[in-house]
Design a protein around this motif. Structure first.
Motif, PDB file in Angstrom:
ATOM      1  N   PHE A   1       0.806  -1.216   0.000  1.00  0.00           N
ATOM      2  CA  PHE A   1       0.000   0.000   0.000  1.00  0.00           C
ATOM      3  C   PHE A   1       0.843   1.272   0.000  1.00  0.00           C
ATOM      4  N   THR A   2       2.142   1.172  -0.200  1.00  0.00           N
ATOM      5  CA  THR A   2       2.986   2.363  -0.261  1.00  0.00           C
ATOM      6  C   THR A   2       2.793   3.067  -1.601  1.00  0.00           C
ATOM      7  N   THR A   3       3.234   4.323  -1.639  1.00  0.00           N
ATOM      8  CA  THR A   3       3.083   5.101  -2.876  1.00  0.00           C
ATOM      9  C   THR A   3       4.007   4.595  -3.979  1.00  0.00           C
ATOM     10  N   GLN A   4       5.129   3.971  -3.610  1.00  0.00           N
ATOM     11  CA  GLN A   4       6.055   3.450  -4.614  1.00  0.00           C
ATOM     12  C   GLN A   4       5.671   2.064  -5.103  1.00  0.00           C
ATOM     13  N   SER A   5       4.662   1.451  -4.508  1.00  0.00           N
ATOM     14  CA  SER A   5       4.276   0.100  -4.902  1.00  0.00           C
ATOM     15  C   SER A   5       3.637   0.107  -6.291  1.00  0.00           C
TER      16      SER A   5
ATOM     17  N   CYS B   1       1.388  -1.751  -7.201  1.00  0.00           N
ATOM     18  CA  CYS B   1      -0.028  -2.118  -7.066  1.00  0.00           C
ATOM     19  C   CYS B   1      -0.954  -0.907  -7.208  1.00  0.00           C
ATOM     20  N   ASN B   2      -0.442   0.290  -6.875  1.00  0.00           N
ATOM     21  CA  ASN B   2      -1.205   1.540  -7.026  1.00  0.00           C
ATOM     22  C   ASN B   2      -2.508   1.516  -6.226  1.00  0.00           C
ATOM     23  N   MET B   3      -2.474   0.934  -5.014  1.00  0.00           N
ATOM     24  CA  MET B   3      -3.667   0.897  -4.170  1.00  0.00           C
ATOM     25  C   MET B   3      -3.709   2.047  -3.171  1.00  0.00           C
ATOM     26  N   HIS B   4      -2.554   2.639  -2.900  1.00  0.00           N
ATOM     27  CA  HIS B   4      -2.507   3.691  -1.884  1.00  0.00           C
ATOM     28  C   HIS B   4      -3.375   4.882  -2.256  1.00  0.00           C
ATOM     29  N   ARG B   5      -3.224   5.377  -3.465  1.00  0.00           N
ATOM     30  CA  ARG B   5      -3.958   6.580  -3.874  1.00  0.00           C
ATOM     31  C   ARG B   5      -5.462   6.331  -3.870  1.00  0.00           C
ATOM     32  N   GLN B   6      -5.891   5.171  -4.375  1.00  0.00           N
ATOM     33  CA  GLN B   6      -7.327   4.902  -4.462  1.00  0.00           C
ATOM     34  C   GLN B   6      -7.955   4.762  -3.080  1.00  0.00           C
ATOM     35  N   TYR B   7      -7.307   4.030  -2.196  1.00  0.00           N
ATOM     36  CA  TYR B   7      -7.850   3.853  -0.853  1.00  0.00           C
ATOM     37  C   TYR B   7      -7.820   5.163  -0.065  1.00  0.00           C
ATOM     38  N   ARG B   8      -6.781   5.948  -0.256  1.00  0.00           N
ATOM     39  CA  ARG B   8      -6.668   7.201   0.485  1.00  0.00           C
ATOM     40  C   ARG B   8      -7.762   8.182   0.069  1.00  0.00           C
ATOM     41  N   ILE B   9      -7.961   8.359  -1.230  1.00  0.00           N
ATOM     42  CA  ILE B   9      -8.983   9.302  -1.705  1.00  0.00           C
ATOM     43  C   ILE B   9     -10.380   8.800  -1.362  1.00  0.00           C
ATOM     44  N   SER B  10     -10.621   7.518  -1.573  1.00  0.00           N
ATOM     45  CA  SER B  10     -11.940   6.966  -1.254  1.00  0.00           C
ATOM     46  C   SER B  10     -12.238   7.083   0.232  1.00  0.00           C
ATOM     47  N   GLY B  11     -11.254   6.795   1.086  1.00  0.00           N
ATOM     48  CA  GLY B  11     -11.463   6.922   2.519  1.00  0.00           C
ATOM     49  C   GLY B  11     -11.713   8.357   2.940  1.00  0.00           C
ATOM     50  N   HIS B  12     -11.036   9.306   2.282  1.00  0.00           N
ATOM     51  CA  HIS B  12     -11.225  10.711   2.624  1.00  0.00           C
ATOM     52  C   HIS B  12     -12.653  11.160   2.312  1.00  0.00           C
ATOM     53  N   TYR B  13     -13.147  10.848   1.121  1.00  0.00           N
ATOM     54  CA  TYR B  13     -14.490  11.281   0.746  1.00  0.00           C
ATOM     55  C   TYR B  13     -15.569  10.515   1.507  1.00  0.00           C
ATOM     56  N   ALA B  14     -15.307   9.261   1.815  1.00  0.00           N
ATOM     57  CA  ALA B  14     -16.266   8.515   2.638  1.00  0.00           C
ATOM     58  C   ALA B  14     -16.355   9.116   4.030  1.00  0.00           C
ATOM     59  N   SER B  15     -15.219   9.501   4.607  1.00  0.00           N
ATOM     60  CA  SER B  15     -15.228  10.137   5.918  1.00  0.00           C
ATOM     61  C   SER B  15     -15.941  11.486   5.870  1.00  0.00           C
ATOM     62  N   LEU B  16     -15.731  12.250   4.797  1.00  0.00           N
ATOM     63  CA  LEU B  16     -16.392  13.556   4.666  1.00  0.00           C
ATOM     64  C   LEU B  16     -17.908  13.408   4.602  1.00  0.00           C
ATOM     65  N   THR B  17     -18.408  12.451   3.820  1.00  0.00           N
ATOM     66  CA  THR B  17     -19.857  12.244   3.725  1.00  0.00           C
ATOM     67  C   THR B  17     -20.442  11.750   5.048  1.00  0.00           C
TER      68      THR B  17
END
Length: 327
Positions: free
Chosen positions: A161-165, A167-183
């Motif tokens: 889940f690192t930014t250098q991985s 897999c590219n999962m860090h950015r998607q989970y981070r943004i999705s978690g941010h907007y889910a928390s905001l809602t």
């Protein structure tokens, strides 16, 4: 790295478990205290409105506690696997352990529990948190884990889940978690507004606010759903694979959102079709009836006294004749 007295220098001793997260306990304690206070008030409510009032309090506190608690939980997505894996870097020693991955809105937890717990002269019982909220640096947390010398399975999972991985999962989970928390924070605000509207009472608009609360909770699930369904790199421990699925917080959000949806629709439908029953649920009939009786009595003309009524009921033929003398 070189050996020192037969052990690796970056593993001086066994690491402790991740400290207990008290946020959920504090939130639950606050809402339970509020519920206990309302239960103490309950005997002072008269008539059949006592049950409806108690149900409204329980439902309202339940929704508020859930919306606030799931902000800080770390089980929106969970997965476990039991595998034989290496325990330390540069070591051929294998341990049998349960490896768990728990993903929340603000980060993830990686757990490692040995089977049995005491193996290779150490206590294998880890629970490490790696935050990716916007005020936290995930890569820095991962680097600190490397410096502390965390076990290889934990670092292997966290590296995905690192930014250098790749897999590219860090950015998607981070943004999705941010907007889910905001809602969810918005849903908490609309829940507070609905409580105020029901207490005023403005029932129809309170129902609208409940519908908006339900919509925001379901939207938060949709944001997390987009991250859950992104392509992922496999997390392999030999032949065993660590796979995740929706956790308790996800399903609790779904149930609470559907509950708010049903309650909001019920208030709106009853308000348009059977407003009297809706007023009965919110204990508005009894108070209104008493006010109307007092209002009517205060504006009715005063009844004549018994003597005045007797004088008015005397027959005309029994009245005395009055003679008029001309001056």
């Amino acid at each position: 790295m070189t050996l020192w007295n037969g052990s690796f220098p970056f593993y001086p001793s066994a690491k402790g478990c991740f400290p207990f997260d008290t946020t959920r306990a504090v939130i639950v304690s606050v809402f339970l205290s509020m519920l206990a206070t309302f239960v103490m008030i309950l005997p002072g409510i008269r008539g059949r409105g006592r049950l409806f009032w108690f149900l409204r309090v329980v439902m309202g506190l339940f929704v508020g506690a859930v919306v606030l608690t799931i902000q800080f939980t770390r089980d929106w997505e969970t997965g476990w696997v039991t595998a034989n894996t290496s325990y330390k870097s540069f070591s051929h020693a294998l341990v049998n352990a349960d490896i768990g991955l728990h993903i929340g809105l603000a980060g993830l937890n990686v757990t490692l529990v040995g089977n049995p717990v005491n193996q290779v002269n150490e206590t294998i019982n880890y629970n490490e948190h790696f935050a990716w909220s916007f005020d936290a640096d995930y890569d820095h947390s991962y680097s600190e884990g490397l410096e502390k010398g965390l076990p290889s399975p934990i670092l292997y999972v966290a590296e995905k889940f690192t930014t250098q991985s790749p897999c590219n999962m860090h950015r998607q989970y981070r943004i999705s978690g941010h907007y889910a928390s905001l809602t969810l924070w918005m849903a908490f605000c609309t829940w507070l507004i609905s409580i105020l509207l029901f207490s005023m009472p403005i029932l129809l608009y309170g129902g609208y606010m409940l519908l908006l609360t339900a919509a925001l909770m379901l939207f938060s699930m949709l944001f997390f759903f987009t991250a859950r369904n992104t392509p992922k790199c496999p997390i392999q421990f030999g032949p065993a694979s660590l796979k995740t699925d929706y956790g308790g917080s996800f399903w609790l959000t779904l149930v609470t959102g559907l509950l708010c949806l049903l309650l909001g629709l019920g208030v709106i439908v009853l308000n348009s079709m059977q407003p009297e029953k809706l007023k009965l649920v919110f204990n508005l009939d009894e108070g209104k009836g008493e006010e109307e009786k007092l209002w009517d009595k205060s504006y009715l003309p005063a009844e004549p006294s018994s003597s005045a009524r007797d004088m008015l009921m005397v027959p005309l033929d029994e009245l005395c004749e009055v003679t008029v003398t001309q001056l």
